[in-house]
Write a protein that holds these residues in place. Structure first.
Motif, mmCIF file in Angstrom:
data_model
loop_
_atom_site.group_PDB
_atom_site.id
_atom_site.type_symbol
_atom_site.label_atom_id
_atom_site.label_comp_id
_atom_site.label_asym_id
_atom_site.label_seq_id
_atom_site.Cartn_x
_atom_site.Cartn_y
_atom_site.Cartn_z
ATOM 1 N N ARG A 18 0.831 -1.205 0.000
ATOM 2 C CA ARG A 18 0.000 0.000 0.000
ATOM 3 C C ARG A 18 0.870 1.260 0.000
ATOM 4 N N GLU A 19 1.951 1.260 0.762
ATOM 5 C CA GLU A 19 2.862 2.418 0.797
ATOM 6 C C GLU A 19 3.566 2.592 -0.546
ATOM 7 N N TRP A 22 1.062 4.060 -2.895
ATOM 8 C CA TRP A 22 0.891 5.480 -2.582
ATOM 9 C C TRP A 22 2.045 6.291 -3.170
ATOM 10 N N ARG A 25 1.651 6.599 -6.935
ATOM 11 C CA ARG A 25 0.595 7.569 -7.293
ATOM 12 C C ARG A 25 1.052 9.002 -7.053
ATOM 13 N N ALA A 26 1.783 9.219 -5.975
ATOM 14 C CA ALA A 26 2.303 10.560 -5.688
ATOM 15 C C ALA A 26 3.305 10.978 -6.771
#
Length: 186
Positions: A18-19, A22, A25-26
């Motif tokens: 998940r990290e 993230w 996506r960032a």
């Protein structure tokens, strides 16, 4: 510095999927696409779990306007071989295009033989606020509307929406009903 911190998440063995997703996506929201794209391609090459791979592909699409033929099935572990081929396509693309600007990548993607890429490029151009691409969008709308061109209503709709976003003009145009009228409207 922030980009380096986000890229570091990929190599951190304690980072969760998940990290990593993230972080990918960032990175897809980066203002410096030329520096970010090679990071995402390198991580795609390195492999990884499905969630981060999907986020990397989405970020690459947002930054370049290209999908390289990716589909949701490539995120499944059983399709890891397809994902490897996809990584090779991205690496080849980068070798040929790293000297161009992100604006040039997106405009070039309008000429892709894949309708999914042409639609993605139109959306990326609109998201980037790339008003200098308006004439190219109008030209592509004409091509997409020509009989026998292989143009699709999804691409015409993406281009019409991009033009509306960039010009502030919303025309009474329905791409799925009047393909030949698209160019005339603009």
């Amino acid at each position: 510095a922030v980009r380096d911190d986000l890229a570091g998440v990929f190599t951190n063995k304690d980072a969760t999927p998940r990290e990593r997703a993230w972080a990918a996506r960032a990175l897809g929201k980066s203002k410096n696409a030329a520096a970010t794209v090679p990071i995402l391609i390198e991580q795609l090459k390195a492999g990884g779990q499905a969630v981060p791979r999907g986020a990397m592909l989405e970020s690459l699409r947002k930054l370049t306007g290209l999908t390289m033929g990716a589909d949701a099935g490539m995120l499944l572990p059983a399709r890891a071989q397809d994902a490897g081929k996809l990584s090779e396509r991205w690496q080849s693309w980068w070798a040929a295009n790293q000297g161009q600007t992100p604006e040039e990548w997106r405009v070039a993607a309008l000429r892709s033989d894949k309708s999914k890429d042409r639609a993605a490029a139109a959306r990326a151009i609109a998201t980037a606020g790339q008003t200098d691409a308006i004439p190219r969008l109008i030209e592509q709308l004409k091509i997409e509307g020509a009989q026998g061109s292989g143009g699709t209503s999804a691409v015409r709709e993406a281009i019409a929406n991009a033009l509306a976003t960039l010009t502030g003009r919303k025309l009474d145009y329905q791409p799925w009903q009047k393909p030949g009228m698209a160019f005339a409207e603009w």
